[in-house]
Scaffold this active site. Sequence first.
Site, PDB file in Angstrom:
ATOM      1  N   LYS A   1       5.410 -18.668  -0.037  1.00  0.00           N
ATOM      2  CA  LYS A   1       4.035 -19.029   0.340  1.00  0.00           C
ATOM      3  C   LYS A   1       3.421 -19.923  -0.730  1.00  0.00           C
ATOM      4  O   LYS A   1       3.115 -21.080  -0.478  1.00  0.00           O
ATOM      5  CB  LYS A   1       3.205 -17.776   0.567  1.00  0.00           C
ATOM      6  CG  LYS A   1       3.675 -17.001   1.806  1.00  0.00           C
ATOM      7  CD  LYS A   1       3.647 -15.525   1.563  1.00  0.00           C
ATOM      8  CE  LYS A   1       4.427 -14.711   2.565  1.00  0.00           C
ATOM      9  NZ  LYS A   1       4.311 -15.072   3.955  1.00  0.00           N
TER      10      LYS A   1
ATOM     11  N   TRP B   1       1.364  -5.381   6.197  1.00  0.00           N
ATOM     12  CA  TRP B   1       2.393  -5.369   5.148  1.00  0.00           C
ATOM     13  C   TRP B   1       2.332  -4.119   4.300  1.00  0.00           C
ATOM     14  O   TRP B   1       3.377  -3.550   3.952  1.00  0.00           O
ATOM     15  CB  TRP B   1       2.324  -6.648   4.305  1.00  0.00           C
ATOM     16  CG  TRP B   1       2.612  -7.841   5.153  1.00  0.00           C
ATOM     17  CD1 TRP B   1       1.727  -8.813   5.523  1.00  0.00           C
ATOM     18  CD2 TRP B   1       3.845  -8.164   5.815  1.00  0.00           C
ATOM     19  NE1 TRP B   1       2.340  -9.716   6.363  1.00  0.00           N
ATOM     20  CE2 TRP B   1       3.629  -9.338   6.555  1.00  0.00           C
ATOM     21  CE3 TRP B   1       5.108  -7.562   5.848  1.00  0.00           C
ATOM     22  CZ2 TRP B   1       4.645  -9.932   7.329  1.00  0.00           C
ATOM     23  CZ3 TRP B   1       6.109  -8.153   6.604  1.00  0.00           C
ATOM     24  CH2 TRP B   1       5.872  -9.317   7.334  1.00  0.00           C
TER      25      TRP B   1
ATOM     26  N   ASP C   1       1.733  -5.852  -4.142  1.00  0.00           N
ATOM     27  CA  ASP C   1       2.432  -6.907  -3.403  1.00  0.00           C
ATOM     28  C   ASP C   1       1.529  -8.140  -3.416  1.00  0.00           C
ATOM     29  O   ASP C   1       0.493  -8.160  -2.772  1.00  0.00           O
ATOM     30  CB  ASP C   1       2.690  -6.424  -1.965  1.00  0.00           C
ATOM     31  CG  ASP C   1       3.272  -7.532  -1.067  1.00  0.00           C
ATOM     32  OD1 ASP C   1       3.499  -8.657  -1.554  1.00  0.00           O
ATOM     33  OD2 ASP C   1       3.483  -7.243   0.135  1.00  0.00           O
TER      34      ASP C   1
HETATM   35  N1  PMP Z   1       4.287  -8.966   1.922  1.00  0.00           N
HETATM   36  C1  PMP Z   1       3.430  -9.895   2.357  1.00  0.00           C
HETATM   37  C2  PMP Z   1       2.016  -9.873   1.865  1.00  0.00           C
HETATM   38  C3  PMP Z   1       3.859 -10.870   3.266  1.00  0.00           C
HETATM   39  O1  PMP Z   1       3.011 -11.792   3.713  1.00  0.00           O
HETATM   40  C4  PMP Z   1       5.211 -10.866   3.704  1.00  0.00           C
HETATM   41  C5  PMP Z   1       5.769 -11.912   4.642  1.00  0.00           C
HETATM   42  N2  PMP Z   1       4.918 -12.654   5.356  1.00  0.00           N
HETATM   43  C6  PMP Z   1       6.045  -9.861   3.241  1.00  0.00           C
HETATM   44  C7  PMP Z   1       5.564  -8.949   2.336  1.00  0.00           C
HETATM   45  C8  PMP Z   1       7.468  -9.769   3.700  1.00  0.00           C
HETATM   46  O2  PMP Z   1       8.189 -10.755   3.100  1.00  0.00           O
HETATM   47  P1  PMP Z   1       9.676 -11.145   3.553  1.00  0.00           P
HETATM   48  O3  PMP Z   1       9.586 -11.738   4.895  1.00  0.00           O
HETATM   49  O4  PMP Z   1      10.074 -12.101   2.473  1.00  0.00           O
HETATM   50  O5  PMP Z   1      10.474  -9.889   3.524  1.00  0.00           O
END
Ligand code: PMP
Length: 367
Positions: free
Chosen positions: A198, A105, A174
Site C-alpha cells: 500500500k 482486518w 497492524d
Molecule cells: N491488514 C490490513 C490493514 C490490510 O489492509 C490487509 C490487506 N488489504 C491485510 C492486513 C492483509 O494483507 P495481505 O493481503 O497481505 O495478507
Amino acid sequence: DKKQTINFGAGPAKLPQSVLLQAQKELIDYNGIGISVLEMSHRSSDFSKIINNTENLLRELLDIPDNYKVMFLQGGGSGQFSAVPLNLIGLKEDRCADYIVTGTWSAKAAKEAEKYGKVNIIHPKLDAYTKIPDSSVWSLNPSASYVYYCCNETVHGVEFNFVPDAKGAILVSDMSSNFLSRPVDVSKFGLIFAGAQKNVGCAGVTVVIVREDLLGKALKECPVVLDYQVQAGNNSLYNTPPCFSIYIMGLVLEWIKNNGGTEAMERLNKQKSGIIYDIINSSNGFYSCPVDPECRSRMNVPFRVGKKEGDEALEKKFLDGASKLGMISLKGHRSVGGIRASLYNAVTVEDAEVLAAYMKEFLKEHH
Ligand code: PMP
C-alpha cells in the site's frame, strides 16, 4: 495521445513514478553487475547491500530504537495474523490476548488468534465498523500477553489518530495500510507489522518490527518461517526472502526520504484526504461517509453516492465516468459497496484534486 491514469486502488497501489523508472532502468543490469535483482542470490554481497540499505532507511525514517529487530517476511499481513499469536501469546502463562476489533482486518486477526489461545475483545461488539469504541468502555485483561489493534482499517476507512493506552501491556499494531504515512513512536509498541503493497512498495514482503526481549517465546507448533527468533537471528535470510520486493521497498523508502520523510507524508496525507472529505461534507448529503469524523482515515476514504445507503445505479455511473477520465480502482470493497478512494503516499495532491473536481462536477449534474 494516452490520457493519464490515476490509480486510487487500496492495494496493491500506486507507486511513485520515479521508483518505477529506476526499477525499469536497473531491471536487466543492476548497478553494472551484469544481472538483474530478479536473478541475484540472496546470499550475495550485492543483495546484502540491498537488504541492509532497506533496513537502514526504515530505521532512519521511523527512528527505530536499537533494541528492536526489523524483519522482511513473506505471508502478507494475513501471515502475521497467525505469526503474532504463535510468537507472542505464550509470553504469559494464561495464553490470552486482548483485541480491539474496528473492522474486517482486526476481526480476521482475532479469529486467527483464537486457534492458539483465548481472545478477549475488550469492548462491546460494534454493529457497524464506523467508529472506535471509546476507551472508557475498554476492559483490558491484566493477564493478557498483548493488546492488538489495526491502526487503519482499509475496508471501512477507520483510522486511529492516537496510540491506544494499553496500561503497560505489550501493544501490537497492524499498520499495513498507514505505514510511513506519518511519524510513529516505535518505542510505544512491542510489535508493528505492515504489508508493503500500500504505502511502501509492492506485494510479497511484510515488514515486522519487534522489541528484542519478546523473542524466543514462540509456541512449539510455530512454523519455522514464521518464528521471529529464527528469522531475526538470520537477518530475514533463514530461507529465501522476497528479494525483489525488498529492493523495491528500498527505492520507495529512498523516495520518502528525499521527499521530506514521514513529517512531509503526514502533511500531504492530511491535505489530500481533507480535499475529499471537504467535498463530502459540503455536498448536502449527496455524498456521505458513515465513519465518525474523529476516526476518518487519511488513507482510505469510503463514501456513498446519491443517498446515505447508496444509490447503486448512480454509483455505477460515478465509477464509469471516473474511469473515462482515467481514475481507476475507486470501487468500494465488495463487503461494503460504494466508493473508496485510497490516497497512499504515492498519490499526489494533484491526483486528489482531479478526483475532487470530478466529484463536484458529478454532483452538479445529478443532484
Ligand atoms: N491488514 C490490513 C490493514 C490490510 O489492509 C490487509 C490487506 N488489504 C491485510 C492486513 C492483509 O494483507 P495481505 O493481503 O497481505 O495478507
